[in-house]
Design a protein around this motif. Structure first.
Motif, mmCIF file in Angstrom:
data_model
loop_
_atom_site.group_PDB
_atom_site.id
_atom_site.type_symbol
_atom_site.label_atom_id
_atom_site.label_comp_id
_atom_site.label_asym_id
_atom_site.label_seq_id
_atom_site.Cartn_x
_atom_site.Cartn_y
_atom_site.Cartn_z
ATOM 1 N N LEU A 140 14.961 -40.176 14.883
ATOM 2 C CA LEU A 140 14.462 -41.332 14.138
ATOM 3 C C LEU A 140 14.089 -40.940 12.714
ATOM 4 C CD1 LEU A 140 13.859 -44.337 14.824
ATOM 5 C CD2 LEU A 140 11.482 -43.692 15.028
ATOM 6 N N THR A 141 13.299 -39.866 12.571
ATOM 7 C CA THR A 141 12.854 -39.506 11.223
ATOM 8 C C THR A 141 14.008 -38.982 10.386
ATOM 9 O OG1 THR A 141 12.105 -37.423 12.171
ATOM 10 C CG2 THR A 141 10.442 -39.067 11.753
ATOM 11 N N LEU A 142 14.910 -38.196 11.008
ATOM 12 C CA LEU A 142 16.015 -37.651 10.220
ATOM 13 C C LEU A 142 16.970 -38.751 9.765
ATOM 14 C CD1 LEU A 142 17.011 -34.259 11.886
ATOM 15 C CD2 LEU A 142 15.850 -34.670 9.726
ATOM 16 N N SER A 143 17.256 -39.738 10.649
ATOM 17 C CA SER A 143 18.220 -40.760 10.238
ATOM 18 C C SER A 143 17.567 -41.771 9.292
ATOM 19 C CB SER A 143 18.848 -41.455 11.450
ATOM 20 O OG SER A 143 17.867 -41.868 12.349
ATOM 21 N N GLN A 181 -0.896 -26.122 13.240
ATOM 22 C CA GLN A 181 0.458 -26.439 13.700
ATOM 23 C C GLN A 181 0.998 -27.666 12.993
ATOM 24 O OE1 GLN A 181 1.250 -26.582 17.798
ATOM 25 N NE2 GLN A 181 0.520 -24.528 18.226
ATOM 26 N N VAL A 182 0.150 -28.693 12.867
ATOM 27 C CA VAL A 182 0.589 -29.895 12.161
ATOM 28 C C VAL A 182 0.959 -29.541 10.725
ATOM 29 C CG1 VAL A 182 -0.145 -32.146 11.298
ATOM 30 C CG2 VAL A 182 -0.733 -31.452 13.613
ATOM 31 N N TYR A 183 0.137 -28.673 10.109
ATOM 32 C CA TYR A 183 0.401 -28.258 8.731
ATOM 33 C C TYR A 183 1.740 -27.526 8.636
ATOM 34 C CZ TYR A 183 -0.175 -25.618 4.376
ATOM 35 O OH TYR A 183 0.014 -25.062 3.147
ATOM 36 N N LEU A 184 1.967 -26.594 9.576
ATOM 37 C CA LEU A 184 3.207 -25.819 9.523
ATOM 38 C C LEU A 184 4.426 -26.657 9.877
ATOM 39 C CD1 LEU A 184 2.128 -22.365 10.978
ATOM 40 C CD2 LEU A 184 2.622 -22.956 8.617
ATOM 41 N N LEU A 185 4.204 -27.833 10.500
ATOM 42 C CA LEU A 185 5.326 -28.731 10.798
ATOM 43 C C LEU A 185 5.617 -29.678 9.639
ATOM 44 C CD1 LEU A 185 4.934 -29.692 14.555
ATOM 45 C CD2 LEU A 185 6.930 -28.701 13.474
ATOM 46 N N LEU A 186 4.809 -29.607 8.573
ATOM 47 C CA LEU A 186 5.016 -30.503 7.420
ATOM 48 C C LEU A 186 6.461 -30.507 6.918
ATOM 49 C CD1 LEU A 186 1.855 -30.269 5.127
ATOM 50 C CD2 LEU A 186 2.712 -32.235 6.386
ATOM 51 N N PRO A 187 7.130 -29.347 6.830
ATOM 52 C CA PRO A 187 8.522 -29.375 6.365
ATOM 53 C C PRO A 187 9.413 -30.280 7.208
ATOM 54 C CG PRO A 187 7.722 -27.130 6.414
ATOM 55 C CD PRO A 187 6.656 -27.978 7.034
ATOM 56 N N PHE A 188 9.061 -30.490 8.487
ATOM 57 C CA PHE A 188 9.824 -31.412 9.323
ATOM 58 C C PHE A 188 9.418 -32.852 9.075
ATOM 59 C CE2 PHE A 188 11.329 -28.807 13.223
ATOM 60 C CZ PHE A 188 12.290 -28.235 12.417
ATOM 61 N N THR A 189 8.110 -33.064 8.897
ATOM 62 C CA THR A 189 7.637 -34.450 8.853
ATOM 63 C C THR A 189 7.797 -35.065 7.467
ATOM 64 O OG1 THR A 189 5.428 -33.509 8.696
ATOM 65 C CG2 THR A 189 6.068 -34.399 10.810
ATOM 66 N N ILE A 190 7.757 -34.248 6.408
ATOM 67 C CA ILE A 190 8.033 -34.795 5.082
ATOM 68 C C ILE A 190 9.540 -34.964 4.957
ATOM 69 C CG2 ILE A 190 7.910 -34.384 2.599
ATOM 70 C CD1 ILE A 190 5.418 -32.780 3.034
ATOM 71 N N PRO A 191 10.011 -36.173 4.586
ATOM 72 C CA PRO A 191 11.462 -36.364 4.463
ATOM 73 C C PRO A 191 12.048 -35.381 3.457
ATOM 74 C CG PRO A 191 10.283 -38.435 4.177
ATOM 75 C CD PRO A 191 9.250 -37.376 4.273
ATOM 76 N N LEU A 192 13.301 -34.980 3.703
ATOM 77 C CA LEU A 192 13.955 -34.004 2.835
ATOM 78 C C LEU A 192 13.980 -34.451 1.382
ATOM 79 C CD1 LEU A 192 17.008 -32.498 4.707
ATOM 80 C CD2 LEU A 192 14.873 -31.414 4.020
#
Lengths: 314, 266
Positions: A242-245, B102-113
């Motif tokens: 969901l987030t990637l698309s 963990q949430v902080y280190l997952l930021l690269p995933f959660t912030i859109p590219l």
């Protein structure tokens, strides 16, 4: 002297020096801080992103400050209002959200049997084949895959050629919404399968046998046993897809041909076509907001703690 | 117990569709790269290697490929120590604020590219390092870092604290213990993580698009720029370079750690 060298090799000397240095620089009573020291480089690297986000926030305020000369607190609101007052952006946001939802649903539906077969098949050869077929596109990258679809779906492409053989007129298959969604599903399938597979591995095969020996047919076993038990995998895969698309750039740009922009494309255009940094920055923060909101809603509806999917331990 | 026929049919039809969708672009790109014509048609007219000759002699493309390799190498070299240490720390120790961390280190995933890319673009621009190659490597490392940490923590189940105590008991000092006991235990994770980091950085498109200019363009960005003007078979030949790289990484993954590692439940 020669015997000393063989008795005390160079490597040992290096190691002993290192140990001594470590003892001097980091005495035992500091040992509680060791894990934090080990985490520090990662925290610093991710800090770059945080500073970057702060820069984006700052950038959106900056442009507005110059245009109106009023206290910045008001400008943030004005900035987002301007962005949201334009129907074009609403259309793009709606298109992205709807697209992401459809892509997520389709990816999960098709990834599930693939992951299931990959985990359950007794044949090691088939498992390896399925894994390779999964990793090859995963490792090839979005642009090359989009290019492949251009060749397949183009006006004189493979697909139209084959349609021609059965007497169907060439269709315009590219640069429309379904083409973008199709490309996205293909891009997301490996992610979905790889997130689902460990969850399916965690379901003991005996439970399926038990269900069927109690008289459940395979469909009921699937809906009542396998599907509920693979919920962590479904939520994890759903979140990632969901987030990637929702935030994808390349597929809408290449397969949409500029007519099917998603939010990321609109942001890119603000920065590099219109050169309106403030508006682009506002849109970026807005996208981050939507993304977090979607993730938050999924967490509250389907339960939290599944984010640990991406991490070994809780 | 054999599966009922209807179940097998449903599964195989869906898996077949997925296989077709997954491999179609790869197969078509491979086929198109060997065409002897000047445009891509189907079925291809004739077999030739002319497009490979063409891209091999193209200085611009070779430069872009070398830059992509450099970016991927920088990304991997940074990610290995950073991700390994962080992964071991997360897996081994009880850490305060572990959840927030963990949430902080997952930021690269959660912030859109696109957000990460633009943020880094503004930051690097202000630091005056935009337009060089190494910042792109760092950027790729940041946005994919969770993959590396995840890979290391996933193999941390092999990490037995008793083994480290035993090593210490036998007189091994901390650094020797780390290199001879701790590190070998998570080695499969380090290998799979670093291969993942390398191939993801090699393919990285959006962040590279934001951080490169005409002089520092990487290969995926180069392909993207050419796609928009006209579709010619030389692009297919370049794409085959990526397919070859992906195949090499998969072969390495399979040889060194086994692809099955991705099926394990945690």
């Amino acid at each position: 002297m020669r015997s000393y060298r063989t008795a005390y090799p160079f490597r040992w000397r290096v190691m002993d020096t290192l140990e001594m240095l470590a003892r001097v620089l980091w005495p035992n009573r500091f040992s509680g801080a060791v894990p934090y020291l080990m985490l520090a480089p990662a925290v610093l690297l991710v800090l770059l992103l945080v500073i970057g986000m702060a820069q984006i926030a700052d950038s959106s305020l900056h442009v507005l400050d110059r245009s109106t000369f009023l206290p910045s607190a008001d400008f943030t609101l004005a900035n987002y209002q301007t962005a949201l007052r334009q129907p074009l952006y609403w259309m793009i946001i709606w298109r992205s959200l709807l697209g992401a939802a459809v892509v997520t649903l389709l990816s999960l539906i098709f990834a599930f049997p693939y992951a299931y077969l990959m985990v359950r098949t007794p044949s090691a050869l088939l498992r390896k084949f399925l894994l390779i077929a999964l990793f090859l596109p995963f490792f090839i990258g979005q642009v090359v895959r989009a290019y492949g679809w251009l060749i397949i779906l183009g006006n004189q492409g493979v697909m139209n050629e084959m349609l021609g053989w059965v007497g169907i007129e060439p269709q315009r298959l590219l640069f429309n919404y379904p083409a973008v969604l199709f490309g996205l599903v293909q891009y997301m399938l490996p992610f979905a399968v790889l997130m689902l597979a460990p969850a399916i591995t965690a379901i003991p095969e005996e439970i399926e046998s038990a269900a069927s020996s109690l008289g459940a047919n395979w469909w009921r076993t699937f809906t009542h046993v396998i599907l509920p038990m693979s919920k962590p995998g479904l939520v994890g895969a759903g979140l990632v897809v969901l987030t990637l698309s929702l935030t994808d750039f390349a597929m809408p740009a290449v397969l949409g041909g500029g007519s099917q922009d998603f939010i990321a494309n609109a942001i890119y255009d603000q920065f590099f076509r219109t050169s309106d940094q403030g508006m682009g920055a506002a849109l970026t923060l807005f996208l981050v907001g939507i993304g977090s909101l979607v993730v938050g809603v999924i967490f509250t509806v389907f339960g939290a703690g599944t984010l640990a999917m991406g991490r070994g331990k809780k | 117990m054999t599966a009922p026929l209807s179940k097998s049919i449903v599964i195989w039809v869906m898996v077949g569709l997925v296989l077709l969708t997954l491999s179609a672009p790869t197969v078509v790109v491979l086929g198109a790269s060997f065409t002897s014509g000047n445009i891509i048609v189907f079925p291809p007219n004739g077999f030739s290697l002319q497009w490979y000759g063409k891209i091999a002699s193209d200085v611009g493309l070779r430069g872009a490929f070398m830059r992509s390799l450099t970016v991927a190498a920088i990304c991997t070299v940074i990610a290995i120590p950073v991700g390994t240490l962080a992964g071991i720390a997360l897996a081994k120790y009880a850490i305060k604020f572990e959840r927030s961390l963990q949430v902080y280190l997952l930021l690269p995933f959660t912030i859109p590219l696109i957000g990460s890319g633009i943020g880094l673009m503004l930051l690097f621009g202000q630091m005056g390092i935009l337009g060089q190659i190494w910042p792109i490597g760092i950027a790729c490392c940041v946005i994919n870092l969770p993959f590396m940490i995840w890979a290391v923590t996933a193999s941390a189940a092999n990490l037995d604290p008793d083994l480290e105590l035993a090593a210490a008991n036998c007189g091994a000092p901390p650094i020797a213990t780390f290199f001879h006991v701790t590190l070998p235990a998570v080695m499969p994770g380090v290998i799979s993580g670093s291969l993942l980091m390398f191939i993801l950085a090699l393919n990285e498109f959006l962040v590279s698009l934001l951080l490169t200019d005409a002089r520092t363009v990487t290969l995926p960005v180069q392909i993207y720029n050419s796609i928009r003007s006209i579709i010619t078979p030389d692009l297919a030949a370049i794409s085959v370079v990526f397919i070859a790289c992906a195949a090499i990484i998969i072969a390495l993954l399979d040889r060194l750690v086994g692809l099955d590692i991705f099926l394990k439940s945690k």
